[in-house]
Scaffold this motif. Structure first.
Motif, PDB file in Angstrom:
ATOM      1  N   GLU A  45      34.038  32.328  52.662  1.00  0.00           N
ATOM      2  CA  GLU A  45      32.986  33.102  53.324  1.00  0.00           C
ATOM      3  C   GLU A  45      32.205  33.973  52.345  1.00  0.00           C
ATOM      4  N   LYS A  46      32.903  34.568  51.379  1.00  0.00           N
ATOM      5  CA  LYS A  46      32.242  35.440  50.407  1.00  0.00           C
ATOM      6  C   LYS A  46      31.206  34.651  49.589  1.00  0.00           C
ATOM      7  N   PHE A  48      29.832  31.816  50.454  1.00  0.00           N
ATOM      8  CA  PHE A  48      28.798  31.378  51.389  1.00  0.00           C
ATOM      9  C   PHE A  48      27.740  32.462  51.585  1.00  0.00           C
ATOM     10  N   ARG A  49      28.180  33.675  51.825  1.00  0.00           N
ATOM     11  CA  ARG A  49      27.242  34.780  52.038  1.00  0.00           C
ATOM     12  C   ARG A  49      26.412  35.061  50.782  1.00  0.00           C
ATOM     13  N   HIS A  50      27.065  35.052  49.645  1.00  0.00           N
ATOM     14  CA  HIS A  50      26.358  35.302  48.379  1.00  0.00           C
ATOM     15  C   HIS A  50      25.300  34.213  48.132  1.00  0.00           C
ATOM     16  N   THR A  52      23.899  32.102  50.322  1.00  0.00           N
ATOM     17  CA  THR A  52      22.812  32.109  51.305  1.00  0.00           C
ATOM     18  C   THR A  52      21.848  33.273  51.056  1.00  0.00           C
ATOM     19  N   ASP A  53      22.382  34.392  50.589  1.00  0.00           N
ATOM     20  CA  ASP A  53      21.498  35.516  50.219  1.00  0.00           C
ATOM     21  C   ASP A  53      20.570  35.116  49.058  1.00  0.00           C
TER      22      ASP A  53
END
Length: 59
Positions: A45-46, A48-50, A52-53
């Motif tokens: 998840e970490k 993924f978030r990085h 996508t940002d």
């Protein structure tokens, strides 16, 4: 006449830079999509978030 030549060369340089920037942006976008898919597949998840940002920031 020399001023027109200089202006023309500057415009060509700017056009080349715009093409280069677009190519780099598209390449990075493709790579980010691959990395996002990998992060999803592994449940990271970490990452993924990085990723996508970063993709959002490419505009």
């Amino acid at each position: 006449m020399d001023k027109l030549k200089v202006t023309y060369e500057v415009m060509l340089g700017l056009a080349a830079e715009m093409v280069w920037d677009d190519a780099v942006r598209k390449y990075r976008s493709v790579e980010l999509y691959k990395e996002i898919d990998q992060a999803l597949a592994s449940g990271d998840e970490k990452a993924f978030r990085h990723l996508t940002d970063e993709l959002k920031s490419l505009g």
